[in-house]
Design a protein around this motif. Sequence first.
Motif, PDB file in Angstrom:
ATOM      1  N   LYS A 217     136.257  22.455  92.940  1.00 23.43           N
ATOM      2  CA  LYS A 217     134.992  21.915  92.682  1.00 23.43           C
ATOM      3  C   LYS A 217     134.750  20.570  92.664  1.00 23.43           C
ATOM      4  CE  LYS A 217     132.527  25.894  91.213  1.00 23.43           C
ATOM      5  NZ  LYS A 217     132.413  26.739  89.829  1.00 23.43           N
ATOM      6  N   SER A 218     135.723  19.917  91.837  1.00 24.69           N
ATOM      7  CA  SER A 218     135.675  18.537  91.537  1.00 24.69           C
ATOM      8  C   SER A 218     137.082  17.917  92.321  1.00 24.69           C
ATOM      9  CB  SER A 218     135.922  18.248  90.198  1.00 24.69           C
ATOM     10  OG  SER A 218     136.080  16.812  89.959  1.00 24.69           O
ATOM     11  N   LYS A 318     132.085  17.062  95.641  1.00 21.63           N
ATOM     12  CA  LYS A 318     133.157  17.123  95.024  1.00 21.63           C
ATOM     13  C   LYS A 318     133.259  16.044  94.131  1.00 21.63           C
ATOM     14  CE  LYS A 318     134.985  20.904  97.020  1.00 21.63           C
ATOM     15  NZ  LYS A 318     135.668  21.512  98.412  1.00 21.63           N
ATOM     16  N   PHE A 321     130.717  16.030  91.318  1.00 24.44           N
ATOM     17  CA  PHE A 321     130.934  17.150  90.408  1.00 24.44           C
ATOM     18  C   PHE A 321     131.165  16.802  88.951  1.00 24.44           C
ATOM     19  CE2 PHE A 321     132.685  20.822  88.652  1.00 24.44           C
ATOM     20  CZ  PHE A 321     131.725  21.897  88.760  1.00 24.44           C
TER      21      PHE A 321
END
Length: 325
Positions: A217-218, A318, A321
């Motif tokens: 996600k990051s 991302k 995030f």
Amino acid sequence: MRKDVDINKAAQIIKQGGLVAFPTETVYGLGADATNAQAVARIFVEKERPSFDPLIVHIASMEQIHSLTTTKDNRVTELAKKFWPGPLTIVLPKSDLVPDVVTSGLPTVGIRMPDNEIALNLIEKSGKPIAAPSANKFGRISPTTANHVKKQLKDIDYILDGGPCKVGIESTVISLNPDGFVILREGFITFKDLEQVLPASKTKTSSAPLASPGLLKSHYSPEKPIYISDNQDFKSIRKILDSIEPTKKAAFISFTGIVHEGFSKTEFLSTKADLKEAAVNLFDILHRLEEDPNVDIIIAEPVPGDGIAKAIMDKLTKASFRYNN
Ligand code: TXA
Ligand code: MG
């Protein structure tokens, strides 16, 4: 100043198990001989990359692909005819020639033929398929120039300087189900481009045991807070600006050409919502704003839509995030 592009030297380093950063049309890669497990292990160390995130193997000819995969799937030839050399990575069952460290223990390997003369020459001259992730520290902004690589990776053997990358965002990663393709990572080659060659799989999930472990996600993150603004609600930009300390300076990344009051600086992904132009500029702008002492936070205009827009938005989401969660 002359650019550093001694391909013979770079090929020699690859053959001897060293690490070479090299340009591709998408982003710079950090390469090692894909058949040398020890050399590949060093990529993970230099990048500080977790061992569960598999690498893409780069080839310069169709002969090489036969040694790397056990597949006899004709659809690979069809895809290659249309998209290689180019920004498409195809995940296929791996052969024994590919060490487990390359694929993070998966039975599959991601393969692509980059559309860049220097990259293709390097692969040919070294006589090796080259395993290469993007040449950045894990989770940080991808590099589209040799200087971006130098900034993050201090301890590699050589950097081939091929100037700025012409595509600017990473390849599209796909896998093949019996009834068609599945996109594992959005990139420059779009769903519509792929559909011209193959049907999309009806089951949206990949037949691979783990779809794409690297899709966290990051990622792509600058060392400064970054937020995506809401184009329907420009007050949201005001709110973010009002919430930061008055001494802090904010930069705006514009996609449509729009400019807002209250920012110390505006960078243009594009001045006219051109997606290809935005892809080329994205990582360079993030690097520049990260380095700029007069910028404390970054706010980016959203990039709506499908295809390349989806890939760019994926990267911005991302990048932001860890600051939004
Ligand atoms: O454009 C690009 O693809 C660039 C240039 C250097 O070729 N490379 C690149 O590599 O972006 P990297 O390591 O930053 O991203 C590779 C992605 C990861 O998200 C990884 O999870 C996925 O590809 N991948 C690689 N092998 C895979 C496999 N066997 N199965 C599923 N996903 C895979
Ligand atoms: Mg990467």
